[in-house]
Design a protein around this motif. Structure first.
Motif, PDB file in Angstrom:
ATOM      1  N   VAL A  47       4.143   2.561 -14.575  1.00 31.50           N
ATOM      2  CA  VAL A  47       2.843   1.939 -14.336  1.00 31.50           C
ATOM      3  C   VAL A  47       2.349   2.257 -12.928  1.00 31.50           C
ATOM      4  N   LEU A  48       1.047   2.412 -12.838  1.00 34.94           N
ATOM      5  CA  LEU A  48       0.403   2.644 -11.539  1.00 34.94           C
ATOM      6  C   LEU A  48       0.310   1.308 -10.812  1.00 34.94           C
ATOM      7  N   ILE A  49       0.847   1.256  -9.598  1.00 34.09           N
ATOM      8  CA  ILE A  49       0.760  -0.009  -8.867  1.00 34.09           C
ATOM      9  C   ILE A  49      -0.211   0.065  -7.694  1.00 34.09           C
ATOM     10  N   ALA A  50      -0.591   1.284  -7.292  1.00 35.93           N
ATOM     11  CA  ALA A  50      -1.591   1.400  -6.222  1.00 35.93           C
ATOM     12  C   ALA A  50      -2.353   2.705  -6.369  1.00 35.93           C
ATOM     13  N   ASN A  51      -3.652   2.622  -6.329  1.00 33.99           N
ATOM     14  CA  ASN A  51      -4.490   3.818  -6.318  1.00 33.99           C
ATOM     15  C   ASN A  51      -4.530   4.369  -4.903  1.00 33.99           C
ATOM     16  N   GLY A  52      -4.198   5.643  -4.760  1.00 35.92           N
ATOM     17  CA  GLY A  52      -4.260   6.252  -3.444  1.00 35.92           C
ATOM     18  C   GLY A  52      -5.700   6.342  -2.967  1.00 35.92           C
TER      19      GLY A  52
END
Ligand code: NAG
Ligand code: NAG
Length: 193
Positions: A58-63
């Motif tokens: 899962v993506l936890i932070a968008n760069g």
């Protein structure tokens, strides 16, 4: 890790990472763990998927950095994913489960689709059941083969060193199967403890 891939569009990073650690061929296990100089070879596949009702990545932070090369703008410098992937003996999802790969990865390169990856490889079968490896390194998902470092371990792998050769076995959409070959050295001092 597959999730990164989906994040990167078709050639997503996630898939590259996902290649399937499942096949734990603890070939030399019967003779103890690498105290005589030769590394122990573990082979398995890792199943990484960012899609479906129960994604393993899962993506936890968008760069907030620049878009990564080849991502079509969908992946950025700084994207961060967390994963808990199944490891199997063979490349198919139905193959015997030998452990899990739990960790995270972040796009840490401005340009290349390369991530800094760190994970615990928890072994749950065979002579290494209950032991773990700590792995970290640079993973450019577009390269045919990547090399990451074994920086430690627990149980029979206490104070281990070594390396992991990492290949993408298959990659479709947000799902990838990764093939991993780990070569692990355990110090005689640790093994005798
Ligand atoms: C990342 O950005 C996408 C697209 O804007 C959004 O749908 C998603 O919720 C964001 N995820 C996080 C963890 O911020
Ligand atoms: C691995 O170890 C756990 C905990 O001791 C045990 O429950 C499990 O049956 C073992 N699995 C295999 C395949 O040996």
């Amino acid at each position: 890790m597959l999730n990164m891939a989906s994040h990167l569009t078709s050639a997503s990073l996630a898939t590259l990472l996902a290649a399937g650690m499942a096949t734990v061929l603890f070939a030399s296990a019967a003779h103890g763990v690498g105290t005589q100089g030769a590394p122990k070879h573990l082979h398995f596949y890792m199943h990484d998927s960012s899609t479906g009702p129960k994604p393993t990545t899962v993506l936890i932070a968008n760069g907030t950095g620049q878009p990564l090369k080849g991502s079509g703008g969908s992946a950025r410098f700084g994207d961060t994913m967390v994963m808990d992937d199944r490891l199997t003996e063979g490349p198919t999802p139905a193959s015997r489960v030998v452990g899990r790969a739990q960790g995270f990865y972040v796009t840490a390169s401005q340009g290349d689709p390369a991530v800094l990856l760190t994970m615990n490889v928890l072994l749950a079968d065979g002579p290494y059941n209950g032991s773990s490896l700590a792995v970290m390194g640079r993973n450019n998902v577009m390269m045919p083969e990547r090399e990451l470092a074994v920086v430690g371990g627990t149980g029979v792998f206490r104070m281990a060193t070594g390396y992991v050769l990492w290949k993408t076995a298959s990659w479709r959409g947000g799902s990838a199967v990764l093939e991993l070959d780990a070569f692990v050295y355990v110090s005689p001092a640790a093994a005798g403890a």
